[in-house]
Design an enzyme around this catalytic site. Structure first.
Site, PDB file in Angstrom:
ATOM      1  N   TYR A 133      -3.180  -0.522   8.232  1.00 22.61           N
ATOM      2  CA  TYR A 133      -3.945  -1.440   9.055  1.00 22.61           C
ATOM      3  C   TYR A 133      -3.698  -1.186  10.541  1.00 22.61           C
ATOM      4  O   TYR A 133      -2.745  -0.524  10.941  1.00 22.61           O
ATOM      5  CB  TYR A 133      -3.558  -2.893   8.755  1.00 22.61           C
ATOM      6  CG  TYR A 133      -3.936  -3.359   7.380  1.00 22.61           C
ATOM      7  CD1 TYR A 133      -5.233  -3.769   7.100  1.00 22.61           C
ATOM      8  CD2 TYR A 133      -2.997  -3.404   6.348  1.00 22.61           C
ATOM      9  CE1 TYR A 133      -5.586  -4.219   5.841  1.00 22.61           C
ATOM     10  CE2 TYR A 133      -3.349  -3.849   5.080  1.00 22.61           C
ATOM     11  CZ  TYR A 133      -4.650  -4.257   4.837  1.00 22.61           C
ATOM     12  OH  TYR A 133      -4.993  -4.693   3.584  1.00 22.61           O
ATOM     13  N   ASP A 184      -5.204  -0.467  -5.858  1.00 24.41           N
ATOM     14  CA  ASP A 184      -5.545  -0.888  -4.498  1.00 24.41           C
ATOM     15  C   ASP A 184      -6.994  -1.351  -4.407  1.00 24.41           C
ATOM     16  O   ASP A 184      -7.911  -0.565  -4.158  1.00 24.41           O
ATOM     17  CB  ASP A 184      -5.285   0.276  -3.535  1.00 24.41           C
ATOM     18  CG  ASP A 184      -5.401  -0.123  -2.078  1.00 24.41           C
ATOM     19  OD1 ASP A 184      -5.842  -1.262  -1.807  1.00 24.41           O
ATOM     20  OD2 ASP A 184      -5.062   0.691  -1.207  1.00 24.41           O
ATOM     21  N   ARG A 208       0.846  -1.200   0.000  1.00 28.79           N
ATOM     22  CA  ARG A 208       0.000   0.000   0.000  1.00 28.79           C
ATOM     23  C   ARG A 208       0.878   1.246   0.000  1.00 28.79           C
ATOM     24  O   ARG A 208       1.100   1.886   1.025  1.00 28.79           O
ATOM     25  CB  ARG A 208      -0.975  -0.052   1.174  1.00 28.79           C
ATOM     26  CG  ARG A 208      -1.796  -1.331   1.166  1.00 28.79           C
ATOM     27  CD  ARG A 208      -2.896  -1.334   2.180  1.00 28.79           C
ATOM     28  NE  ARG A 208      -4.104  -0.707   1.640  1.00 28.79           N
ATOM     29  CZ  ARG A 208      -5.257  -0.656   2.297  1.00 28.79           C
ATOM     30  NH1 ARG A 208      -5.351  -1.169   3.512  1.00 28.79           N
ATOM     31  NH2 ARG A 208      -6.307  -0.087   1.755  1.00 28.79           N
ATOM     32  N   GLN A 215      -1.760   3.087  -5.471  1.00 31.78           N
ATOM     33  CA  GLN A 215      -3.124   3.524  -5.187  1.00 31.78           C
ATOM     34  C   GLN A 215      -4.112   3.191  -6.296  1.00 31.78           C
ATOM     35  O   GLN A 215      -5.255   2.815  -6.030  1.00 31.78           O
ATOM     36  CB  GLN A 215      -3.147   5.026  -4.897  1.00 31.78           C
ATOM     37  CG  GLN A 215      -2.564   5.382  -3.536  1.00 31.78           C
ATOM     38  CD  GLN A 215      -2.598   6.876  -3.264  1.00 31.78           C
ATOM     39  OE1 GLN A 215      -2.917   7.670  -4.153  1.00 31.78           O
ATOM     40  NE2 GLN A 215      -2.263   7.266  -2.057  1.00 31.78           N
TER      41      GLN A 215
END
Length: 370
Positions: free
Chosen positions: A222, A124, A116, A121
C-alpha cells in the site's frame, strides 16, 4: 463443517461461492447451505447449486450455519454466539460494527486484513478483485471518453492516441496499464514507491519519478503517508502530467485513513473538455477533491467517475476468483474431517481474525476502538 453462503445486498452482484466452488468444498466433507437466489446476479441458478451438492434455504436458516460467508456485513436476521463470519468487512473503517460483533460473541475474519505475504497470495482477495477493477476502469473510461484510444491513420486524417495518467501502480494500477496499452493508448504512471518502476516500464508505460518518498516497503503493497515537502513535489509533477492527460485513473489508498488527495480542483480545471477521471478510491474519500462515491459528475467538461466496486461489474469471474481465495483460506482454518481448527500460531490466521471470544484481537482495529 456446515458453511453458509448468504445473498449479498442489492447493490452487490458478486457471491462468495459459485457452484463449482461449492462442489469442491462438498468433496472435502463440508456441508453447504446457500441462501435462495444468492448467485442470481452472478449468473448461477439455484438448480446449479443443488447439482453441486448445496442445500438451498431461506436466510434465517442459512444464518444458523457454523461458518457464514458474506462479502459485506450481513443485514437482517441474527447470528448466534460462536458463529464464524468471513468476508470483506473493512474493519479499519467499520470499527463500531466490529465492536458489536465482538460483544455478540462472533468470530470474525476479514479477508482484507490478510497479511500480504508470499504464502498468502492464493488467498489475497484484494489482489484478485483489484485486478478486475483495474481492467474495468480502463474499459469504463474508454466507453465514456469521446475519442479513440489508439492512434489511427485514415484517408480523412490522423487520430492521435489517447494519453493515460495512472496514479498508483498496485495491482489495479498495473492491470490498468496493461489494458490501456493493449488498446493502443500512451500511458504515464505515478507511484510513491520507486520499486515499482521496473514493472511499470516492462508494461510499456513511462514512470514519473519524484525523489524523497517515505519508505513503503513494510506497508504490504500500500501507499504510506508522505511529508509536506514530498507532497508539494508530488503535486507539481502530477499537475504537469495531468494537463497532457485525456484519461486519469486513480487507485491510491492508505489503509485505515482517507484516500490521499492527489488531484486538486485546479488540476481538473487544467484538463481539456471531454477528459475522463475514474477514481477507484471513491469509497474512502477519493483521490480528487471533487469525487463523489458511486456518482458520475461533470466538472467544466471533465467527467469524474467515483466507483470503488468496479470488480462487481464482472460478477462471474470476480466471484470465481473470490471463491477460490476463500477455498484456500478455509483449508487453512479447517483440520481433518472438515472441522474448524484455528491455529493461532499461524500468522495468516491471526492476522486476518478481527474478533474472537468476545474480544477484538486485531491490534490495528483495537487501537481504533479504545
Amino acid at each position: 463443517m456446515i458453511i453458509g453462503v448468504l445473498k449479498e445486498p442489492s447493490f452487490e452482484s458478486r457471491v462468495s461461492l459459485l457452484p463449482e466452488a461449492v462442489a469442491a468444498l462438498t468433496k472435502k466433507g463440508h456441508e453447504l447451505w446457500v441462501e435462495k437466489g444468492a448467485g442470481a446476479l452472478s449468473f448461477s441458478t439455484d438448480e446449479q447449486y443443488r447439482q453441486a451438492g448445496a442445500s438451498l434455504m431461506d436466510r434465517d436458516q442459512v444464518l444458523k450455519a457454523k461458518v457464514i460467508l458474506a462479502m459485506h456485513a450481513p443485514a437482517g436476521g441474527s447470528l448466534t454466539p460462536g458463529t464464524v463470519l468471513i468476508g470483506i468487512f473493512q474493519p479499519l473503517y467499520q470499527f463500531r460494527l466490529i465492536q458489536e460483533w465482538a460483544a455478540a460473541g462472533l468470530t470474525v475474519f476479514s479477508m482484507d486484513m490478510l497479511p500480504r505475504t508470499t504464502r498468502a497470495q492464493s488467498m489475497d482477495v484484494l489482489s484478485s478483485q483489484a485486478n478486475i477493477a483495474g481492467y474495468k476502469a480502463v474499459l469504463l473510461a474508454a466507453n465514456t471518453y469521446s475519442r479513440y484510444l489508439p492512434m489511427f491513420m485514415t484517408a480523412a486524417g490522423s487520430i492521435a492516441p489517447a494519453k493515460f495518467l495512472i496514479l498508483g501502480a498496485g495491482v489495479a494500477g498495473l492491470q490498468a496499464i496493461a489494458t490501456a496499452r493493449r488498446l493502443g493508448a500512451v500511458v504515464e504512471v505515478f507511484d510513491t514507491r520507486p520499486a515499482v518502476k521496473e514493472e511499470v516500464m516492462s508494461l510499456g508505460a513511462k514512470f514519473i519519478e519524484v525523489e524523497g518518498a517515505a519508505d513503503a516497503s513494510s506497508a504490504g503493497g500500500y501507499a504510506v503517508e508522505q511529508d509536506a515537502a514530498f507532497q508539494a513535489k508530488q503535486q507539481q509533477r502530477i499537475a504537469e502530467s495531468i494537463t497532457r492527460a485525456d484519461i486519469v485513473i486513480t487507485t491510491a489508498q492508505i489503509p485505515g485513513k482517507p484516500a490521499p488527495k492527489l488531484i486538486t480542483n485546479a488540476m481538473v480545471n487544467s484538463m481539456r473538455p471531454g477528459s475522463v477521471i475514474v477514481d477507484l478510491a471513491a469509497s474512502t474519500g477519493g483521490n480528487t477533491s471533487l469525487t463523489k462515491d458511486n456518482e458520475v459528475l461533470v466538472h467544466d467538461g471533465v467527467t469524474i467517475i467515483g466507483n470503488s466496486n468496479l470488480s462487481a461489474g464482472m460478477p462471474s469471474d470476480a466471484s470465481k476468483l473470490y471463491g477460490k481465495n476463500l477455498q484456500n483460506f478455509l483449508q487453512l482454518i479447517t483440520g481433518k474431517d472438515a472441522v474448524l481448527d484455528l491455529n493461532w500460531e499461524d500468522d495468516l490466521v491471526k492476522g486476518t481474525c478481527i474478533c474472537y471470544d468476545r474480544e477484538i484481537i486485531n491490534d490495528r482495529v483495537k487501537a481504533l476502538t479504545t
